[in-house]
Design a protein around this motif. Structure first.
Motif, PDB file in Angstrom:
ATOM      1  N   MET B  11       0.835  -1.191   0.000  1.00  8.74           N
ATOM      2  CA  MET B  11       0.000   0.000   0.000  1.00  8.74           C
ATOM      3  C   MET B  11       0.869   1.240   0.000  1.00  8.74           C
ATOM      4  SD  MET B  11      -3.188  -0.592   0.069  1.00  8.74           S
ATOM      5  CE  MET B  11      -3.817   0.956   0.725  1.00  8.74           C
ATOM      6  N   THR B  14       0.938   6.230   3.916  1.00 10.53           N
ATOM      7  CA  THR B  14       0.507   7.613   4.105  1.00 10.53           C
ATOM      8  C   THR B  14       1.565   8.346   4.915  1.00 10.53           C
ATOM      9  OG1 THR B  14      -0.824   6.634   5.828  1.00 10.53           O
ATOM     10  CG2 THR B  14      -1.982   7.467   3.901  1.00 10.53           C
ATOM     11  N   SER B  15       2.131   9.357   4.302  1.00  6.33           N
ATOM     12  CA  SER B  15       3.212  10.066   4.968  1.00  6.33           C
ATOM     13  C   SER B  15       2.639  10.913   6.093  1.00  6.33           C
ATOM     14  CB  SER B  15       3.941  10.952   3.972  1.00  6.33           C
ATOM     15  OG  SER B  15       3.054  11.902   3.429  1.00  6.33           O
ATOM     16  N   ALA B  16       3.356  10.924   7.199  1.00  6.59           N
ATOM     17  CA  ALA B  16       2.837  11.610   8.375  1.00  6.59           C
ATOM     18  C   ALA B  16       2.815  13.119   8.186  1.00  6.59           C
ATOM     19  CB  ALA B  16       3.674  11.252   9.599  1.00  6.59           C
TER      20      ALA B  16
END
Lengths: 515, 347
Positions: B11, B14-16
């Protein structure tokens, strides 16, 4: 993967090859290769979140695999829907059978393919005739009457209707997903007799369960999933419970459970002789800094007790005291005010505002503290949410991220954050780690320990024995709405808890006489 | 055929720290929201088309006409937004406005021309009607659609009974009613100002107060809201009472406009417009999502469209067809976006 094609039977009835499946950031299955031969009961085991349900859903056509393929009788097939799976002879018996309440058993069984007379008139006589001959053929003539209304059926009979549906449509593969969770011991034995008979008729049976004993009574092979991977396949005759548990957990269990707390003497929560519509005469204490686990089978009344303690269902008689003061519990509001925090079993349905942001979901419980003259301070809310995101290590791209896009473990942490924001004195956690991966589980166990060390009295409901034994300072066991026993941490083991959880059933031994 | 797909399984993580610098148009669109951006687009298209078709469309006089027709619909649509955010629906708002209109005129006449008493009486009746709706729904356990469908008919009957089937009272001798009907402040009509004040108040209520947060919570997940200690029953009854109050204000405007209490004329069919505007404006009919901004844009869009069709001379029967079609289209789009599977009854 090795296949042994024979001229008569092209490969096993069903096989999966290198199946992968992702859900919004969670890698639920990572390359499962497994076959389900004819005339064999293959048990699928694993902890919650190991991927059993996902695999079953792929077999049933509910989900399409992200990678890999499903082979039915040696031929690759794409299963678009459950109806599609049925056409290929695969039938999954759901945990909660779907029964139409106001029509007869016979109509329930043949639903969708009712016998007709010319002019689309229902052939009622033919329907019952066919039902009777099918029941006779399958040996269930005495188990169920074709005329009974769906709403009058016992849980086992409801299962039987689902099974009959499968058998009357030429199923070759039959999968059961935790079928015994709502059955009594006697009904379980009936069901097992049936499954054995189906196996002997050459069906491939897939059987998903948590219950170790059932598995060894029924299964020929045991396949264990762990964190979305196949941890191993064993011959049931050549393995034992210990090995299966090791395969399921894959590591030293005790390492997951931190214990830096010590319970104090002050009793915070006292439940005195509480009776509701579902539980009777419950007596229970939870001390400051103590973790009490409420164990028992599904349907034993544990969640119902929790609902009563948080004011969501009425208490008929008895008393609940917090810090020695009797509590008037008419609505959940009263419990919230008394300092009871509650994380319900179904976090998506009962706790989360799925389309709301992380910030909103955390802040909503403490609006009365965030507001000035009814205006909610956005900055105060942000600070509070950020504090909990950091403290609980909630992995989210931002505070404004929608909660439904987070993984199960992070969603659960959001629920906990909301409860903790009110600084509760008592926490009631119903299945706090259901459906989340082992890493997040360990974090939640650590948090529970931390909170207890800070003095919070914690009542945990769990259906996973390793969790019960690992977390609890004391185990209280329920069955049929009553407390059947209490075990100190030192005396609690799997055997003892199960014995109390099934006390009535064990009183009348039904061991090992296959029908 | 095979089932293999060669898409790589990992996947996208999602970058923080997602603080990318976005292009200005996208930033504006992000702030306004996709729903509102498309509404503004549609509004521009509608206004542009009718201006091209008829020179008289984009004139000050015609814009005033649109503004005044939109005011009453807008009031009901704004309060409908609150009801829908709760996950409920109020079909009876038009009838409530009718009752309020009659009551305001009759109270005015019978108190020898006291406008304040007329308005108070109307608002009192609005609250009562709303509370009855709320009680029937919450304690009678009647589905909101059915309950307010029933009171739609019942309140209409009440208005007709009170009025004896005809217009009642005469208010245009009174300065206050004249002011409401024809007055202007800073070049905008009092009716538009009323809409603006109510809309801002409701917007603030929904977005900036704990009451609003709790309303979103109830619509988003009522079980969770209950377990969080929110008194859902109180909120629902209050929201219906609020709908009654705003419907009463709309009724007073109707009275002022026509000069007398109108049991049905002017208020019939407003519920459809209000619900259409809310749905078009992005309110999820399941509750928990939506806002005043989108609803107002949709109200103006509907007003501009209706007026334009009048200006170019489209038969009003066709306008009814168009209105019904628009509601269906708005909901279809909404459900598509939710990715709902087309199996059985919609949830």
């Amino acid at each position: 993967m090795t296949k042994n094609p024979s001229p008569d039977l092209p490969g096993p009835a069903l096989a999966v090859e290198d199946i992968h499946k992702n859900f919004a950031g969670v890698h639920a299955l990572r390359g499962i290769t497994l076959d389900f031969p004819r005339g064999t009961v293959t048990a699928l085991m694993g902890e919650n979140g190991a991927g059993k349900s996902t695999l079953i859903k792929i077999i049933n056509g509910d989900h399409r695999p992200g990678r890999g393929r499903v082979l039915v009788a040696g031929t690759p097939r794409v299963l678009h829907s459950p109806a599609d799976a049925r056409r290929h002879g695969i039938r999954v018996i759901p945990q909660e059978p779907e029964i139409v309440p106001h029509v007869s058993v016979a109509e329930n069984v043949y639903i969708g393919a009712l016998p007709r007379k010319p002019g689309r008139l229902l052939d009622r006589a033919g329907l019952y005739r066919r039902m009777r001959s099918d029941l006779e053929r399958l040996g269930f003539a005495h188990a169920i009457a074709p005329e009974t209304l769906g709403s009058r059926l016992s849980p086992a009979q409801r299962q039987l209707v689902e099974i009959l549906r499968a058998l009357t449509t030429e199923a070759a593969v039959l999968a059961f997903d935790e079928p015994t969770s709502s059955l009594s011991e006697h009904e379980v034995e009936t069901l097992f007799g049936l499954i054995r008979r189906l196996r002997d008729r050459g069906l491939a049976v897939v059987y998903v369960s948590h219950r170790m004993r059932e598995i060894f009574r029924l299964a020929d092979r045991i396949a264990v999933l762990r964190d979305g991977e196949l941890a191993g396949v064993r011959d049931a005759a050549r393995t034992d419970e210990g090995e299966v548990v090791r395969l399921m957990v894959g590591r030293d269990l005790s390492a997951l459970f931190a214990r830096n707390r010590s319970a104090r003497d002050r009793v915070v929560l006292e439940v005195r002789d509480v009776t509701t519509d579902d539980v009777s005469h419950v007596h229970l204490d939870v001390r400051e800094g103590e973790v009490v686990a409420l164990a028992g089978l599904v349907g034993a009344g544990r969640s119902e007790l929790a609902a009563a303690l948080v004011g969501d269902v009425p208490i008929r008689s008895g008393e609940v005291r917090v810090d020695g003061r009797p509590l008037r519990l008419r609505t959940p509001r009263d419990a919230v005010r008394a300092g009871i925090g509650y994380a319900p079993e179904e976090r998506k349905a009962q706790a989360l505002f799925l389309t709301g942001s992380v910030r909103y979901n955390i802040g909503v419980a403490v609006l009365d503290r965030l507001r000035r003259f009814r205006f909610v301070g956005a900055r105060r809310e942000r600070l509070l949410a950020q504090e909990f995101v950091d403290r609980l290590d909630i992995r989210t791209p931002s505070l404004d991220h929608e909660v439904r896009k987070l993984s199960g473990g992070n969603q659960q942490k959001v629920v906990l954050a909301r409860r903790l924001a009110r600084r509760p004195e008592i926490l009631i956690l119903d299945e706090p780690t259901r459906g989340i991966d082992i890493g997040a589980k360990a974090e939640i166990y650590r948090l529970i320990d931390e909170l207890a060390a800070a003095g919070v009295a914690i009542l945990v409901i769990s259906s996973e024995l390793p969790e019960v034994l690992g977390l609890a300072d004391r185990v209280v066991v329920m069955q049929n709405g009553r407390i059947t026993g209490e075990l100190d941490r030192a005396d609690a083991d799997e055997e003892a808890v199960l014995a109390l959880a099934m006390a009535f059933d064990l009183a009348e031994p039904t061991q090992g006489n296959p029908t | 055929m095979t089932t293999t797909t060669d898409a790589p399984p990992p996947m996208p993580a999602t970058s923080a720290g997602g603080a990318h610098v976005r292009a200005l148009p996208r930033r504006v669109a992000g702030a306004v929201g996709a729903q509102n951006t498309s509404l503004i687009g549609a509004l521009i298209v509608v206004v542009g088309t009718f201006t091209w078709l008829d020179d008289g469309y984009l004139t000050r006089a015609n814009m005033t006409v649109i503004g005044d027709t939109v005011a009453v619909t807008g009031l009901l649509a704004v309060v409908q937004t609150v009801v829908i955010v709760c996950g409920a629906l109020d079909i009876s708002v038009g009838s409530q406005a009718g009752v309020a209109s009659v009551v305001s005129a009759m109270a005015f006449t019978s108190t020898d021309g006291n406008a304040a008493l007329g308005i108070l009486a109307a608002i009192g009746v609005g609250i009562a009607a709303g509370v009855v709706n709320g009680i029937v729904i919450v304690y009678g356990r009647v589905n909101p659609v059915i309950a307010t469908l029933a009171t739609l008919a019942a309140y209409k009957g009440v208005a007709q009974l009170l009025a004896g089937g005809r217009a009642q009272g005469y208010v245009l001798g009174d300065d206050f009613f004249i002011f409401v009907a024809r007055g202007k402040i800073l070049g905008l009509s009092v009716q538009i100002w009323t809409l603006a004040v109510v809309a801002v108040a409701v917007h603030v209520l929904l977005k900036y107060t704990d009451i609003g947060r709790n309303i979103y919570a109830i619509g988003g997940n009522d079980t969770a809201a209950r377990l969080a200690g929110i008194n859902i029953n109180k909120y629902l009854v209050s929201v219906y009472a609020l709908a009654g109050v705003v419907a009463a204000i709309a009724g007073v405007i109707l009275t002022a406009r026509t000069g007398s209490g109108q049991p049905t004329s002017g208020s019939e069919g407003l519920e459809l417009k209000a619900i259409t505007a809310a749905a078009l404006g992005g309110c999820a009919l399941k509750g928990g999502k939506g806002g005043v901004g989108g609803t107002l844009l949709a109200v103006f869009l509907l007003g501009a469209l209706e007026n334009g069709l009048n200006v170019v001379g489209v038969n009003s029967f066709w306008q009814n067809v168009a209105q019904g079609a628009l509601l269906v289209v708005a909901v279809v789009i909404q459900q598509r976006r939710n990715g709902e599977r087309a199996v059985g009854l919609p949830t």
